[in-house]
Design a protein around this motif. Structure first.
Motif, PDB file in Angstrom:
ATOM      1  N   ALA A   1      -1.195 -26.706  -2.206  1.00  0.00           N
ATOM      2  CA  ALA A   1      -0.166 -26.445  -1.517  1.00  0.00           C
ATOM      3  C   ALA A   1       0.994 -27.579  -1.336  1.00  0.00           C
ATOM      4  O   ALA A   1       2.140 -27.468  -1.711  1.00  0.00           O
ATOM      5  N   ARG A   2       0.518 -28.369  -1.070  1.00  0.00           N
ATOM      6  CA  ARG A   2       1.221 -29.891  -0.962  1.00  0.00           C
ATOM      7  C   ARG A   2       1.845 -30.311  -2.041  1.00  0.00           C
ATOM      8  O   ARG A   2       2.848 -30.704  -2.256  1.00  0.00           O
ATOM      9  N   ARG A   3       0.867 -30.110  -3.276  1.00  0.00           N
ATOM     10  CA  ARG A   3       1.448 -30.656  -4.645  1.00  0.00           C
ATOM     11  C   ARG A   3       2.488 -29.675  -5.015  1.00  0.00           C
ATOM     12  O   ARG A   3       3.375 -30.155  -5.729  1.00  0.00           O
ATOM     13  N   ILE A   4       2.372 -28.455  -4.897  1.00  0.00           N
ATOM     14  CA  ILE A   4       3.229 -27.628  -5.294  1.00  0.00           C
ATOM     15  C   ILE A   4       4.554 -27.879  -4.443  1.00  0.00           C
ATOM     16  O   ILE A   4       5.915 -27.838  -4.927  1.00  0.00           O
ATOM     17  N   LEU A   5       4.434 -28.034  -3.171  1.00  0.00           N
ATOM     18  CA  LEU A   5       6.003 -27.941  -2.464  1.00  0.00           C
ATOM     19  C   LEU A   5       6.416 -29.335  -2.325  1.00  0.00           C
ATOM     20  O   LEU A   5       7.742 -29.205  -2.288  1.00  0.00           O
ATOM     21  N   GLU A   6       5.592 -30.481  -2.651  1.00  0.00           N
ATOM     22  CA  GLU A   6       6.357 -31.601  -2.673  1.00  0.00           C
ATOM     23  C   GLU A   6       7.231 -31.646  -4.102  1.00  0.00           C
ATOM     24  O   GLU A   6       8.061 -32.156  -3.904  1.00  0.00           O
TER      25      GLU A   6
ATOM     26  N   LEU B   1       8.790 -29.084  -4.916  1.00  0.00           N
ATOM     27  CA  LEU B   1      10.109 -28.447  -4.692  1.00  0.00           C
ATOM     28  C   LEU B   1      10.902 -29.322  -3.601  1.00  0.00           C
ATOM     29  O   LEU B   1      11.740 -28.604  -2.933  1.00  0.00           O
ATOM     30  N   ASP B   2      10.534 -30.468  -3.330  1.00  0.00           N
ATOM     31  CA  ASP B   2      11.263 -31.315  -2.617  1.00  0.00           C
ATOM     32  C   ASP B   2      11.272 -30.992  -1.132  1.00  0.00           C
ATOM     33  O   ASP B   2      12.087 -31.318  -0.230  1.00  0.00           O
ATOM     34  N   PHE B   3      10.076 -30.656  -0.634  1.00  0.00           N
ATOM     35  CA  PHE B   3       9.520 -30.624   0.840  1.00  0.00           C
ATOM     36  C   PHE B   3       8.606 -31.618   1.218  1.00  0.00           C
ATOM     37  O   PHE B   3       7.937 -32.101   0.529  1.00  0.00           O
ATOM     38  N   GLN B   4       8.965 -32.133   2.311  1.00  0.00           N
ATOM     39  CA  GLN B   4       8.047 -32.836   3.194  1.00  0.00           C
ATOM     40  C   GLN B   4       7.111 -32.262   3.889  1.00  0.00           C
ATOM     41  O   GLN B   4       7.237 -31.070   4.510  1.00  0.00           O
ATOM     42  N   ILE B   5       5.887 -32.345   3.532  1.00  0.00           N
ATOM     43  CA  ILE B   5       4.815 -31.630   3.844  1.00  0.00           C
ATOM     44  C   ILE B   5       3.901 -32.238   5.418  1.00  0.00           C
ATOM     45  O   ILE B   5       3.476 -33.422   5.560  1.00  0.00           O
ATOM     46  N   VAL B   6       3.616 -31.397   6.312  1.00  0.00           N
ATOM     47  CA  VAL B   6       2.941 -31.547   7.281  1.00  0.00           C
ATOM     48  C   VAL B   6       1.711 -30.636   7.398  1.00  0.00           C
ATOM     49  O   VAL B   6       1.748 -29.381   6.867  1.00  0.00           O
ATOM     50  N   GLU B   7       0.371 -30.962   7.483  1.00  0.00           N
ATOM     51  CA  GLU B   7      -0.728 -30.027   7.419  1.00  0.00           C
ATOM     52  C   GLU B   7      -1.301 -29.882   8.613  1.00  0.00           C
ATOM     53  O   GLU B   7      -1.394 -30.861   9.728  1.00  0.00           O
ATOM     54  N   ALA B   8      -1.953 -28.646   9.189  1.00  0.00           N
ATOM     55  CA  ALA B   8      -2.902 -28.392  10.007  1.00  0.00           C
ATOM     56  C   ALA B   8      -3.835 -27.456   9.478  1.00  0.00           C
ATOM     57  O   ALA B   8      -3.698 -26.712   8.653  1.00  0.00           O
ATOM     58  N   GLU B   9      -5.198 -27.835  10.253  1.00  0.00           N
ATOM     59  CA  GLU B   9      -6.338 -27.109   9.877  1.00  0.00           C
ATOM     60  C   GLU B   9      -6.455 -25.615  10.374  1.00  0.00           C
ATOM     61  O   GLU B   9      -7.298 -24.916  10.144  1.00  0.00           O
ATOM     62  N   ASP B  10      -5.825 -25.349  11.383  1.00  0.00           N
ATOM     63  CA  ASP B  10      -5.939 -24.411  12.336  1.00  0.00           C
ATOM     64  C   ASP B  10      -4.584 -23.947  12.985  1.00  0.00           C
ATOM     65  O   ASP B  10      -3.713 -24.785  13.137  1.00  0.00           O
ATOM     66  N   GLY B  11      -4.329 -22.899  13.419  1.00  0.00           N
ATOM     67  CA  GLY B  11      -3.352 -22.347  14.235  1.00  0.00           C
ATOM     68  C   GLY B  11      -3.161 -23.306  15.652  1.00  0.00           C
ATOM     69  O   GLY B  11      -1.991 -23.457  16.037  1.00  0.00           O
ATOM     70  N   GLU B  12      -4.008 -23.615  16.140  1.00  0.00           N
ATOM     71  CA  GLU B  12      -3.747 -24.434  17.460  1.00  0.00           C
ATOM     72  C   GLU B  12      -3.196 -25.633  16.997  1.00  0.00           C
ATOM     73  O   GLU B  12      -2.266 -26.220  17.744  1.00  0.00           O
TER      74      GLU B  12
ATOM     75  N   ILE C   1       2.129 -14.395   0.239  1.00  0.00           N
ATOM     76  CA  ILE C   1       1.560 -14.519  -1.167  1.00  0.00           C
ATOM     77  C   ILE C   1      -0.054 -14.373  -0.890  1.00  0.00           C
ATOM     78  O   ILE C   1      -0.453 -14.541  -0.055  1.00  0.00           O
ATOM     79  N   MET C   2      -0.490 -13.866  -2.337  1.00  0.00           N
ATOM     80  CA  MET C   2      -1.853 -13.640  -2.234  1.00  0.00           C
ATOM     81  C   MET C   2      -2.610 -15.177  -2.821  1.00  0.00           C
ATOM     82  O   MET C   2      -2.088 -15.722  -3.262  1.00  0.00           O
ATOM     83  N   LYS C   3      -3.616 -15.218  -2.299  1.00  0.00           N
ATOM     84  CA  LYS C   3      -4.560 -16.444  -2.702  1.00  0.00           C
ATOM     85  C   LYS C   3      -5.413 -15.747  -4.051  1.00  0.00           C
ATOM     86  O   LYS C   3      -5.874 -14.667  -4.031  1.00  0.00           O
ATOM     87  N   PRO C   4      -5.639 -16.378  -5.210  1.00  0.00           N
ATOM     88  CA  PRO C   4      -5.058 -17.715  -5.425  1.00  0.00           C
ATOM     89  C   PRO C   4      -3.579 -17.850  -5.761  1.00  0.00           C
ATOM     90  O   PRO C   4      -3.146 -16.646  -6.293  1.00  0.00           O
ATOM     91  N   PHE C   5      -2.918 -18.713  -5.469  1.00  0.00           N
ATOM     92  CA  PHE C   5      -1.546 -18.856  -5.822  1.00  0.00           C
ATOM     93  C   PHE C   5      -1.171 -20.097  -6.884  1.00  0.00           C
ATOM     94  O   PHE C   5      -2.084 -20.795  -6.781  1.00  0.00           O
ATOM     95  N   ASP C   6      -0.320 -19.983  -7.451  1.00  0.00           N
ATOM     96  CA  ASP C   6       0.187 -21.120  -8.204  1.00  0.00           C
ATOM     97  C   ASP C   6       1.819 -21.265  -7.963  1.00  0.00           C
ATOM     98  O   ASP C   6       2.475 -20.790  -7.237  1.00  0.00           O
ATOM     99  N   ARG C   7       2.315 -22.469  -8.643  1.00  0.00           N
ATOM    100  CA  ARG C   7       3.804 -23.034  -8.577  1.00  0.00           C
ATOM    101  C   ARG C   7       4.620 -21.635  -8.762  1.00  0.00           C
ATOM    102  O   ARG C   7       5.608 -21.803  -7.675  1.00  0.00           O
ATOM    103  N   ASP C   8       4.512 -21.141  -9.723  1.00  0.00           N
ATOM    104  CA  ASP C   8       5.567 -19.926  -9.979  1.00  0.00           C
ATOM    105  C   ASP C   8       5.457 -18.873  -8.826  1.00  0.00           C
ATOM    106  O   ASP C   8       6.601 -18.753  -8.295  1.00  0.00           O
ATOM    107  N   ILE C   9       4.523 -18.566  -8.196  1.00  0.00           N
ATOM    108  CA  ILE C   9       4.545 -17.465  -7.181  1.00  0.00           C
ATOM    109  C   ILE C   9       5.185 -18.281  -5.935  1.00  0.00           C
ATOM    110  O   ILE C   9       5.711 -17.656  -5.294  1.00  0.00           O
ATOM    111  N   VAL C  10       4.700 -19.244  -5.438  1.00  0.00           N
ATOM    112  CA  VAL C  10       5.281 -20.092  -4.311  1.00  0.00           C
ATOM    113  C   VAL C  10       6.787 -20.203  -4.586  1.00  0.00           C
ATOM    114  O   VAL C  10       7.521 -19.986  -3.546  1.00  0.00           O
ATOM    115  N   THR C  11       7.165 -20.778  -5.703  1.00  0.00           N
ATOM    116  CA  THR C  11       8.594 -20.849  -5.910  1.00  0.00           C
ATOM    117  C   THR C  11       9.316 -19.671  -5.694  1.00  0.00           C
ATOM    118  O   THR C  11      10.420 -19.358  -5.070  1.00  0.00           O
ATOM    119  N   ALA C  12       9.013 -18.472  -6.257  1.00  0.00           N
ATOM    120  CA  ALA C  12       9.523 -17.059  -6.103  1.00  0.00           C
ATOM    121  C   ALA C  12       9.414 -16.688  -4.950  1.00  0.00           C
ATOM    122  O   ALA C  12      10.651 -16.190  -4.209  1.00  0.00           O
TER     123      ALA C  12
END
Length: 121
Positions: free
Chosen positions: A17-22, A24-35, A102-113
């Protein structure tokens, strides 16, 4: 620069996701759970959230409810990312405040759309 919080317990999914969204010119922050994701949002509300459904500690559904009740929590565009494809799960996510899914697995085209559909790009 727009920010996107990627919330998923899988480091592989977060990396993809980071690779795809970067790209698309997004700065990425990650978290491994909702908390942990809520802690991120308390510090700085992101423009977008790519959110997994099934996670330990706090799942995506519970995170979304908490996010939408926070001051400014109605602002981020939330895209649920899940392996659950039945209508009930999708309806529950949208009713809880998700903007799209979106459904997993996803790709750049799906995320972009999907990000175009919710007005992020």
């Amino acid at each position: 620069m727009r920010t996107c919080l990627v919330v998923d317990d899988s480091s592989v999914i977060r990396k993809v996701a980071r690779r795809i969204l970067e790209g698309l010119d997004f700065q990425i922050v990650e978290a491994e759970d909702g908390e942990k994701a809520l802690e991120v949002c308390k510090r700085a509300m992101p423009d977008a959230v790519l959110l997994d459904w099934n996670m330990p500690v706090m799942d995506g559904y519970e995170f979304l409810g908490n996010l939408r009740r926070m001051p400014g929590g109605d602002q981020p565009k939330v895209v649920f990312c899940t392996t659950e494809n039945d209508v009930a799960h999708i309806a529950r996510a949208l009713h809880a405040g998700a903007n799209e899914y979106i459904m997993k697995p996803f790709d750049r085209d799906i995320v972009t759309a999907k990000f175009q559909e919710v007005g992020l790009i």
